[in-house]
Structure formats: C-alpha cells, structure tokens
Design a protein around this motif. Structure first.
Motif, PDB file in Angstrom:
ATOM      1  N   LEU A 115      42.758  31.804  49.012  1.00  0.00           N
ATOM      2  CA  LEU A 115      42.569  32.465  47.711  1.00  0.00           C
ATOM      3  C   LEU A 115      43.718  33.414  47.372  1.00  0.00           C
ATOM      4  N   VAL A 173      41.884  32.232  53.690  1.00  0.00           N
ATOM      5  CA  VAL A 173      40.731  31.547  53.090  1.00  0.00           C
ATOM      6  C   VAL A 173      41.111  30.752  51.841  1.00  0.00           C
ATOM      7  N   ILE A 176      33.656  35.902  53.159  1.00  0.00           N
ATOM      8  CA  ILE A 176      34.168  35.757  54.522  1.00  0.00           C
ATOM      9  C   ILE A 176      35.287  36.766  54.769  1.00  0.00           C
ATOM     10  N   ALA A 177      36.225  36.846  53.814  1.00  0.00           N
ATOM     11  CA  ALA A 177      37.334  37.787  53.958  1.00  0.00           C
ATOM     12  C   ALA A 177      36.840  39.231  53.998  1.00  0.00           C
ATOM     13  N   GLY A 202      31.873  28.184  46.056  1.00  0.00           N
ATOM     14  CA  GLY A 202      32.655  28.092  47.283  1.00  0.00           C
ATOM     15  C   GLY A 202      33.712  29.161  47.371  1.00  0.00           C
ATOM     16  N   GLN A 203      34.362  29.461  46.245  1.00  0.00           N
ATOM     17  CA  GLN A 203      35.378  30.518  46.230  1.00  0.00           C
ATOM     18  C   GLN A 203      34.741  31.882  46.474  1.00  0.00           C
ATOM     19  N   MET A 222      35.269  26.947  58.117  1.00  0.00           N
ATOM     20  CA  MET A 222      36.114  28.133  57.963  1.00  0.00           C
ATOM     21  C   MET A 222      35.535  29.326  58.717  1.00  0.00           C
ATOM     22  N   GLU A 245      32.985  22.677  54.535  1.00  0.00           N
ATOM     23  CA  GLU A 245      34.244  23.419  54.534  1.00  0.00           C
ATOM     24  C   GLU A 245      34.015  24.894  54.867  1.00  0.00           C
ATOM     25  N   ILE A 246      32.984  25.469  54.259  1.00  0.00           N
ATOM     26  CA  ILE A 246      32.696  26.894  54.477  1.00  0.00           C
ATOM     27  C   ILE A 246      32.276  27.140  55.925  1.00  0.00           C
ATOM     28  N   GLN A 259      32.098  32.515  48.223  1.00  0.00           N
ATOM     29  CA  GLN A 259      31.758  32.659  49.631  1.00  0.00           C
ATOM     30  C   GLN A 259      33.001  32.909  50.477  1.00  0.00           C
ATOM     31  N   ARG A 260      34.148  32.374  50.080  1.00  0.00           N
ATOM     32  CA  ARG A 260      35.400  32.649  50.780  1.00  0.00           C
ATOM     33  C   ARG A 260      35.768  34.129  50.676  1.00  0.00           C
TER      34      ARG A 260
END
Length: 250
Positions: free
Chosen positions: A138, A136, A159-160, A152-153, A190, A186-187, A155-156
């Motif tokens: 990060l 993702v 996701i993880a 955005g970070q 992904m 982007e999200i 939300q990444r």
C-alpha cells in the motif's frame, strides 16, 4: 517461557445468560501460529478478546510473558496492551483518517497525549509505517482516506497498524469474514508471513477451516465454550472436525 498461558478461563456476559467460555486452558509457544476454530457461537471471538480484556473474563488466568493480565489495574492494562497487537474482523479503522494516520495510530500507546493530538510522531515511527505499508502493498495509498479503500486494502492497513506496535503477541479476530475467497487467502498468507518475519506468536480466530489448517501450525477446536481439540494442524482429520462442529454442516 510460554508466551501465553491460559488456565480455566470462563466468560459470561450476563449472570442470567449461559457461560460463553467454560474452563478453557491452553498455552501458546513463541513460534506458534495457533488457529481457533469452531461453530458460530462457540466462543472463539470471546476467547481472543479475553486475552487483552476487551472482554472481561469471569474467572481464570491469562498469563502473558509472565504477567497475569486478569489481575492488572486499568493503568497497567493500558501499558501491557502496547505489546499485544490486534487485527479486527471489521478492520476498526478511522474512516476519515488517511492510511498513514491509521497505521501510526498503532503507536498511540507509546506517544504522550499532546504529541498524539497533533499527530507529532517521531521520525522513526513514520519510517517504520512507510516500510510496513510497502510490505503490505500500500505504498501508493499513504494519503488515501480509509473509506476509499476496498475490504482487502483496509485489512492490509489493519495488519500494518498492529505490527507497528512492535507486539510480542498478535491477536487476529476473524480477519477474512467479509472478504472473498481469493483475497481471504492473500490476507491470511500475509499475516502468516509477516508474523513469522517479525517473530510474533499469533492467536487467530477463524471460521474458515481450510484457511486455518493451511496457515496454522496448531489448532484449538471450541464447541459451546468447551475445548474439544488442541494439537498440530496436521492431526486435524474428518473425525476431529465432526466432533468439533457436531451438527453444523461444514
């Protein structure tokens, strides 16, 4: 077998208030990325949350991999939730915890209380968390606190955290509502890419119709708690959207 079978699902927050869901039925196949669209207040988020019983349905059945989730007791429900990952609208991170610890919290359903209290996660879980954070984008943020990240970070990280559960179903509740258009795309890309790579069927509530049609293979349209459309994304045309959204301006 269908991953998810929802039959005549109804939900009502208080007896004195109108029903939010009014007999919604649909199935989710193992290879589906299904988007739920509709006006604000249509019942999209309620539908998502009824699946893992964050909202208790009033009646109806939610069958997940052959198990009727609506009939489970609290202990059984905690166990089945291990296999249902969720990505939240407002990220739902622990602000003061590091990115790594937030991701590893997705393994709490598999870890005994004492080990989780002292964050004694197995090496395999740590390795998987590091791999997901790299995927993702990060990997350089492992030790950053969640409250130091952009939307955005954050939300990444969400996701993880959802994917580290090794879920058999992914629920996604308005993942882009607080993000700008570029980051939103982007999200969504992904989530779609990683759910496909992991082989996880996905049910996604999303307000942005264009994103829904771009990234899903199927769409359900809700209006005032009633299912108005259920079919391939490619079949959603202007007339269909007018029926789903009625008087709301798109």
């Amino acid at each position: 077998m269908k991953t998810l079978e929802i039959t005549n699902l109804r939900a009502q927050y208080e007896r004195s208030r109108p029903e939010v869901l009014k007999g919604v039925s649909f199935n989710l196949d193992p290879d589906d990325f299904l988007a739920i669209i509709g006006p604000s207040g249509a019942g999209k988020s309620t539908l998502i949350r009824c699946v893992n019983r964050l909202v208790e349905p009033t009646s109806g059945d939610v069958i997940f991999n052959g198990v009727n989730v609506t009939k489970l007791n609290h202990r059984e429900l905690r166990k089945i939730r291990r296999y249902i990952g969720m990505i939240f609208q407002e990220f739902n991170l622990v602000e003061r915890m590091s990115v790594m610890d937030n991701v590893l919290s997705g393994r709490l359903g598999y870890t005994n209380t004492l080990r989780s209290l002292f964050r004694l996660y197995p090496k395999a879980d740590i390795k998987k968390a590091l791999d997901l954070l790299e995927r993702v984008g990060l990997s350089d943020f492992v030790d950053k606190r969640a409250d130091e990240l952009s939307g955005g970070q954050r939300q990444r990280v969400g996701i993880a955290r959802a994917l580290i559960q090794d879920p058999k179903l992914l629920l996604v509740d308005e993942p882009t509502s607080s993000l700008d258009p570029k980051i939103s795309k982007e999200i969504m890309g992904m989530i779609r890419k990683m759910s496909k790579e992991e082989g996880v069927p996905t049910l996604c509530n999303i307000h942005d119709v264009n994103l829904a049609l771009e990234f899903s293979n199927r769409v359900i349209g809700l209006q005032d708690g009633v299912k108005m459309f259920d079919g391939p994304s490619k079949n959603v045309d202007k007339k269909t959207l007018e029926e789903i959204y009625a008087f709301e301006v798109l």
